[in-house]
Design an enzyme around this catalytic site. Sequence first.
Site, short mmCIF file in Angstrom:
data_model
loop_
_atom_site.label_atom_id
_atom_site.label_comp_id
_atom_site.label_asym_id
_atom_site.label_seq_id
_atom_site.Cartn_x
_atom_site.Cartn_y
_atom_site.Cartn_z
N ASP A 92 60.62 -47.53 -0.77
CA ASP A 92 61.56 -46.30 -0.91
C ASP A 92 63.06 -46.71 -0.55
OD1 ASP A 92 60.87 -46.64 1.90
OD2 ASP A 92 61.70 -44.65 2.23
N GLU A 186 59.46 -45.36 4.33
CA GLU A 186 59.98 -46.05 5.40
C GLU A 186 61.33 -45.35 5.91
OE1 GLU A 186 62.61 -48.84 8.36
OE2 GLU A 186 63.21 -47.87 6.45
ZN LIG Z 1 64.86 -50.68 5.23
#
Ligand SMILES: [Zn+2]
Length: 420
Positions: A92, A186
Amino acid sequence: MARFTSPLAEELAPTLLERFLRYVRVDTQSTRDRTQSPSTPGQLDLSRMLVEELREIGLDDAELDENGYVMATLPATVDGDAPAVGLIAHVDTSPDESGAGVEPIVHRAYDGSVLTLPRNGAVLDPAVLRELAGKEGHDIVTASGDTLLGADDKAGVAEIITAVAHLAAHPELPRPTLRVAFTPDEEIGHGATLFDVERFGAACAYTLDGSKLGELQDETFTGSEAIITIRGVETHPGFATGKMVNATRLAGEVLAALPADLTPEATADREGFIHVYEVGGTVGKAVIRAIVRDFDDELREQHIALLRRTAEAVVGADPRARLDIEVTHQYPNMRTYIERFPDVVEVAEEAIRGEGIEPVRTPIRGGTDGSRLSQMGLPTPNIFTGGHEYHSVREWASVQEMAAAAATVVRLAEVWAKRR
Ligand SMILES: [Zn+2]
């Protein structure tokens, strides 16, 4: 002329760049309004591409699980029971800047001048971006000015796939069993949330999610959040004499009483801080939200105690006002967990030196997936990727540094195989 850290890095660079340019075009921005994993479907588009590529390379068991985690195995080429080593990156990109319609540009053999991007008047000025100064001769990849690039962390993804592809094509190179994982979400703090450490089955792992050449990080902040709720007494202002207790004014006094030198903007390196990031209020109720950070648990506790004392002194001065303080622990300093396994950092240092680079040991003034993974029993330091200016439209990456990271991963496998 482009300068590579080794012939291996030079050999890996063309396929690495080709992969990187493909991955950054997929919009994988995550969203903080997470109702499922991954938080956005675009992440799955990239993850499915990665599963296919891993299978083509020869990692036959590559698969995408129901929560959006990709896992795959590259079997060992050495006998015996060397521990499996993990390689992790996140698919992401940050919710803070657009990741839709990324148009990467490769500025070949950078000449050291100001880079002007075609959209929105965005410029990369080496006088301002200190890391860019000194990169003459590098091939620099940028976006087009109106999106981030997504080197965070597609540089890490491309480096891991390129390294395992090289190892898969060279069975004569010694390696332990390598476990690969690509994680979702994340950037919104959930990369480790649904990570199945047991199924991953590695003894240790490395995230490729750092920045400048040579970086090796095994230390993060330890983080808490504090929510301070102040309740006052609401009355009509015309009839307030001697009755009204204004919670918002009390919140202002609390903020004014906090030390100005214990803030993110006034601290650096190993100093912690109290960071008030949101305040809201009416006469009846005010809420202060703050994060508290330090590298040392005891100091973090002292900052929390200071915050508590300050609020209690201000609000306690009026017996009609009420105070409620809620502190939650967010993530630990990963060093606490990694230092029990000194090999994990030693091997990474040896691999980085093998690539002709001096390791740079900087503590992270934030958290990473590795903080939680290390706490969950998978010691996971963080390695550089060659990407810079993350979460901004000026994000850029050096092909030479990305290639150095991929070559470091190849060497990492070799060092582990020889240590068994
Ligand atoms: Zn990163």
